[in-house]
Design a protein around this motif. Structure first.
Motif, short mmCIF file in Angstrom:
data_model
loop_
_atom_site.label_atom_id
_atom_site.label_comp_id
_atom_site.label_asym_id
_atom_site.label_seq_id
_atom_site.Cartn_x
_atom_site.Cartn_y
_atom_site.Cartn_z
N MET A 102 55.33 33.87 8.93
CA MET A 102 55.80 32.59 9.47
C MET A 102 56.24 31.64 8.35
O MET A 102 57.29 30.98 8.45
N SER A 103 55.48 31.61 7.27
CA SER A 103 55.81 30.72 6.18
C SER A 103 57.07 31.18 5.44
O SER A 103 57.92 30.37 5.07
N PHE A 104 57.20 32.49 5.24
CA PHE A 104 58.38 33.00 4.56
C PHE A 104 59.64 32.70 5.37
O PHE A 104 60.65 32.25 4.82
N LEU A 105 59.58 32.93 6.67
CA LEU A 105 60.73 32.66 7.52
C LEU A 105 61.04 31.16 7.57
O LEU A 105 62.21 30.76 7.68
N ASP A 106 60.02 30.34 7.46
CA ASP A 106 60.25 28.90 7.38
C ASP A 106 61.01 28.56 6.10
O ASP A 106 61.90 27.70 6.11
N MET A 107 60.67 29.23 4.99
CA MET A 107 61.40 29.04 3.74
C MET A 107 62.87 29.46 3.90
O MET A 107 63.78 28.77 3.43
N VAL A 108 63.10 30.58 4.58
CA VAL A 108 64.47 31.04 4.80
C VAL A 108 65.26 30.01 5.60
O VAL A 108 66.41 29.68 5.27
N ARG A 109 64.65 29.48 6.65
CA ARG A 109 65.33 28.46 7.46
C ARG A 109 65.63 27.21 6.63
O ARG A 109 66.67 26.57 6.82
N GLU A 110 64.73 26.88 5.72
CA GLU A 110 64.97 25.73 4.85
C GLU A 110 66.18 25.96 3.97
O GLU A 110 67.02 25.07 3.81
N TYR A 111 66.29 27.15 3.40
CA TYR A 111 67.46 27.47 2.60
C TYR A 111 68.73 27.40 3.44
O TYR A 111 69.76 26.88 3.00
N GLU A 112 68.68 27.93 4.64
CA GLU A 112 69.86 27.90 5.50
C GLU A 112 70.31 26.47 5.77
O GLU A 112 71.51 26.19 5.83
N ALA A 113 69.35 25.57 5.95
CA ALA A 113 69.68 24.18 6.27
C ALA A 113 70.14 23.39 5.05
O ALA A 113 71.05 22.56 5.15
N VAL A 114 69.52 23.67 3.91
CA VAL A 114 69.76 22.84 2.72
C VAL A 114 70.73 23.48 1.75
O VAL A 114 71.59 22.81 1.17
N GLU A 115 70.61 24.79 1.55
CA GLU A 115 71.44 25.51 0.59
C GLU A 115 71.89 26.83 1.21
O GLU A 115 71.41 27.91 0.83
N PRO A 116 72.79 26.79 2.18
CA PRO A 116 73.14 28.01 2.90
C PRO A 116 73.70 29.12 2.01
O PRO A 116 73.49 30.30 2.30
N THR A 117 74.38 28.75 0.93
CA THR A 117 74.93 29.80 0.06
C THR A 117 73.82 30.56 -0.67
O THR A 117 74.02 31.71 -1.08
N ASN A 118 72.66 29.93 -0.83
CA ASN A 118 71.54 30.58 -1.52
C ASN A 118 70.60 31.30 -0.57
O ASN A 118 69.63 31.91 -1.00
#
Length: 209
Positions: free
Chosen positions: A47-63
């Motif tokens: 759950m935490s890892f996927l939350d990190m992925v969603r954060e990247y998608e929202a803030v830094e989608p290229t990363n």
């Protein structure tokens, strides 16, 4: 880009208290901060890892791209990371690579990657042994230094005597972290892959004979 805008953590030059990864003592965090754990990939933190992925998608989608496979099937993603560490089922041109996560209060705050060797032209010129990311909401808290020290500890455990690290010339935060860890600048080259000047550093991990 290598060690890219992911790593903009605060730079600290004063001696810091020790943090243990296995049997190796690291100086990584200011005295008033809790120390993160360094763990191998595990289903426990899905759950935490996927939350990190969603954060990247929202803030830094290229990363976010290197983590998107975790959304398609987390168990398969974790197994793939484990396979990479043991050199199983590697895509053409890939090398064995150890993955470690920085975890605090059950939250995945960062990711460390250590390639066991750099015996390809691209890795030897423009990528190096080590890559690490700190999620956007966890930056500027010293975790870039923690990720670096955890990576160097893993590299030592793998018998790597000199580690190559690369950072964009304009990425001053990442360069400071590398230099704080003892990185010696060998050269600055223009990377056609990253489309920017690239600084190449070596960190000595074992005494030379």
């Amino acid at each position: 880009m290598p060690n890219s805008t992911f790593n903009r953590s605060a730079n600290g030059m004063a001696p810091w208290p020790p943090f243990r990864v296995g049997i190796i003592t690291l100086n990584v965090m200011p005295q008033n901060q809790m120390l993160p754990a360094v763990v191998a990939p595990t289903l426990q933190y899905e759950m935490s890892f996927l939350d990190m992925v969603r954060e990247y998608e929202a803030v830094e989608p290229t990363n976010a791209s290197i983590y998107l496979a975790a959304k398609d099937g987390f168990a398969a993603y974790v197994q793939d990371l484990k396979n990479q560490e043991f050199g199983h089922k590697l895509p053409a041109g890939w090398v064995p690579c150890s993955h470690r996560w920085l975890v605090q209060n059950r939250q995945v705050l960062g990711v460390v990657r250590v390639r066991h060797h750099i015996n390809t032209a691209f890795l030897a010129a423009e990528a190096g042994h080590i890559g690490y990311d700190v999620r956007p909401s966890a930056r500027r808290k010293g975790l870039g230094h923690c990720a670096m020290q955890a990576a160097l500890a893993e590299a030592r455990a793998r018998g790597i005597k000199r580690a190559l690290l690369c950072a964009g010339e304009a990425n001053h935060g990442s360069r400071r972290i590398i230099e704080h860890a003892g990185g010696q600048l060998e050269s600055t080259v223009f990377s056609t892959y990253w489309n920017e000047p690239l600084c190449r550093y070596w960190v000595l991990l074992a005494a030379e004979a």
